[in-house]
Scaffold this motif. Structure first.
Motif, PDB file in Angstrom:
ATOM      1  N   GLN A 113       0.819  -1.208   0.000  1.00  0.00           N
ATOM      2  CA  GLN A 113       0.000   0.000   0.000  1.00  0.00           C
ATOM      3  C   GLN A 113       0.859   1.267   0.000  1.00  0.00           C
ATOM      4  O   GLN A 113       0.501   2.261  -0.634  1.00  0.00           O
ATOM      5  CB  GLN A 113      -0.938   0.005   1.204  1.00  0.00           C
ATOM      6  CG  GLN A 113      -1.920   1.175   1.165  1.00  0.00           C
ATOM      7  CD  GLN A 113      -3.057   1.007   2.142  1.00  0.00           C
ATOM      8  OE1 GLN A 113      -3.299  -0.090   2.641  1.00  0.00           O
ATOM      9  NE2 GLN A 113      -3.772   2.091   2.403  1.00  0.00           N
ATOM     10  N   LYS A 137      -7.158 -10.081  -5.608  1.00  0.00           N
ATOM     11  CA  LYS A 137      -7.905  -9.439  -4.521  1.00  0.00           C
ATOM     12  C   LYS A 137      -6.967  -8.752  -3.531  1.00  0.00           C
ATOM     13  O   LYS A 137      -7.263  -7.662  -3.032  1.00  0.00           O
ATOM     14  CB  LYS A 137      -8.791 -10.472  -3.813  1.00  0.00           C
ATOM     15  CG  LYS A 137      -9.947 -10.947  -4.681  1.00  0.00           C
ATOM     16  CD  LYS A 137     -10.844 -11.937  -3.943  1.00  0.00           C
ATOM     17  CE  LYS A 137     -12.053 -12.306  -4.800  1.00  0.00           C
ATOM     18  NZ  LYS A 137     -12.946 -13.284  -4.139  1.00  0.00           N
ATOM     19  N   LYS A 138      -5.819  -9.365  -3.268  1.00  0.00           N
ATOM     20  CA  LYS A 138      -4.841  -8.742  -2.377  1.00  0.00           C
ATOM     21  C   LYS A 138      -4.327  -7.430  -2.959  1.00  0.00           C
ATOM     22  O   LYS A 138      -4.166  -6.440  -2.251  1.00  0.00           O
ATOM     23  CB  LYS A 138      -3.665  -9.691  -2.126  1.00  0.00           C
ATOM     24  CG  LYS A 138      -3.981 -10.845  -1.187  1.00  0.00           C
ATOM     25  CD  LYS A 138      -2.737 -11.704  -0.947  1.00  0.00           C
ATOM     26  CE  LYS A 138      -3.030 -12.840   0.020  1.00  0.00           C
ATOM     27  NZ  LYS A 138      -1.835 -13.713   0.231  1.00  0.00           N
ATOM     28  N   GLU A 141      -6.945  -4.770  -2.591  1.00  0.00           N
ATOM     29  CA  GLU A 141      -7.048  -4.353  -1.184  1.00  0.00           C
ATOM     30  C   GLU A 141      -5.946  -3.375  -0.804  1.00  0.00           C
ATOM     31  O   GLU A 141      -6.137  -2.485   0.022  1.00  0.00           O
ATOM     32  CB  GLU A 141      -6.976  -5.588  -0.269  1.00  0.00           C
ATOM     33  CG  GLU A 141      -8.217  -6.464  -0.307  1.00  0.00           C
ATOM     34  CD  GLU A 141      -8.000  -7.792   0.404  1.00  0.00           C
ATOM     35  OE1 GLU A 141      -6.898  -7.991   0.987  1.00  0.00           O
ATOM     36  OE2 GLU A 141      -8.917  -8.642   0.378  1.00  0.00           O
ATOM     37  N   LYS A 142      -4.770  -3.536  -1.447  1.00  0.00           N
ATOM     38  CA  LYS A 142      -3.622  -2.667  -1.159  1.00  0.00           C
ATOM     39  C   LYS A 142      -3.654  -1.372  -1.980  1.00  0.00           C
ATOM     40  O   LYS A 142      -2.767  -0.538  -1.847  1.00  0.00           O
ATOM     41  CB  LYS A 142      -2.316  -3.415  -1.420  1.00  0.00           C
ATOM     42  CG  LYS A 142      -2.092  -4.623  -0.508  1.00  0.00           C
ATOM     43  CD  LYS A 142      -1.836  -4.215   0.921  1.00  0.00           C
ATOM     44  CE  LYS A 142      -1.639  -5.420   1.823  1.00  0.00           C
ATOM     45  NZ  LYS A 142      -0.451  -6.223   1.489  1.00  0.00           N
TER      46      LYS A 142
END
Length: 320
Positions: A113, A137-138, A141-142
């Motif tokens: 992130q 998906k990871k 999310e970041k």
């Protein structure tokens, strides 16, 4: 969902993949002038201080092009960051991208992130390489803005999933920018990628056989001479599964049919040196689409070929 405005200058829906060693300012600017996104790995600029020089050169050359060719402005460029814990240069390279306001950053082998936030701080966008839905998906999310589905048949580090499977699963939960990689070396395949649900084709191997690419002449000729059956999928050379030219493996004195399995924990991107650099120097990566590459041409000529094939494929579909 429409693509971000940054892609409005594209004359063909292509992002040139950032290839280790191969991609340099000459190739990147040629791709951008031809109307597609050109890209290179930050680790290709060595020592690290050279990255600032490359970014300045690319920006200046593309600005001059735009001034001289207002009707056909250059497409944006991208820089690839290897977000792996062993990449000791990551922080410095990201700072260089922020300093030069690199429009597109492509992240690979890890999602962070803080890296995404740094690129977003000046309005840049982040596209992330993924080989399955879990990683996709990871990445989102970041804070990744878009995804690059690296499917079976892609050159270099590649996944093992069919594009038909991976793209449909991604589109079930993500309607943002989606790029597709895997054996795309013909205009018909670019159109097929869009039909599958991707926005852009992500093409690497075909650009190895271009005059601007930083590849040995033997490497370029092997691309021209090879077919899909000449591609070997192994994790031996870097610890990550990838596709390589059978001829280069044989030339290195190895048996492509009996390669040992590598220990993934030995993977290292420390300063861009070490085994990864050696692997890409001696063992040549390429995807299964090489059968469509029949000669060494300039990057502009290759993009022009893609455009003719893409337009013809569209006409044929509409006529049917």
């Amino acid at each position: 969902m429409a693509l971000p405005a940054i892609f409005d200058k594209l004359r063909l829906p292509i992002v040139g993949a950032p290839q280790f060693i191969i991609a340099n300012p000459e190739l990147v600017t040629a791709q951008c002038k031809a109307g597609i996104v050109g890209s290179f790995p930050a680790l290709n600029a060595r020592p690290q201080s050279l990255l600032d020089e490359w970014l300045t050169r690319i920006k200046d050359e593309l600005a001059a092009w735009d001034e001289a060719h207002p009707d056909t402005p250059a497409a944006p460029f991208a820089v690839n960051q290897i977000v792996h814990k062993t990449n000791e240069r990551l922080q410095q390279d990201v700072e260089s991208c922020v300093k030069h306001k690199v429009p597109i950053v492509i992240t690979s082998l890890g999602a962070r992130q803080d890296v995404n936030d740094a690129i977003h701080s000046y309005g840049g966008i982040v596209l992330h390489d993924i080989i399955n839905v879990t990683f996709a998906k990871k990445a989102l999310e970041k804070g990744a803005d878009g995804l690059i589905a690296v499917c079976a048949g892609a050159g270099g580090h590649a996944g093992g999933l069919s594009p038909f499977a991976l793209v449909q699963e991604i589109r079930a939960f993500f309607d943002g920018p989606l790029l597709l990689s895997g054996a795309i070396a013909h205009g018909r395949s670019i159109l097929a990628a869009q039909a599958l649900g991707a926005d852009l084709a992500y093409i690497g191997s075909a650009f190895i056989a271009t005059k601007e690419a930083n590849a040995a002449e033997g490497y370029k000729q092997m691309i021209v001479d090879s077919a899909a059956s000449d591609i070997v999928y192994t994790n031996l050379f870097t610890g990550v599964l990838g596709n390589y030219l059978r001829g280069s493996i044989v030339k290195a004195g190895l048996d492509p049919e009996n390669l040992p399995v590598s220990d993934p924990s030995k993977m290292s991107f420390a300063g861009g040196e070490g085994s990864k650099a050696k692997a890409w120097k001696d063992i040549w990566g390429a995807g299964q689409g090489v059968g469509a590459v029949r000669e060494v041409v300039s990057a502009g000529e290759l993009v022009a070929r893609f455009k003719r094939e893409y337009d013809e494929a569209k006409r044929e579909l509409c006529a049917g």
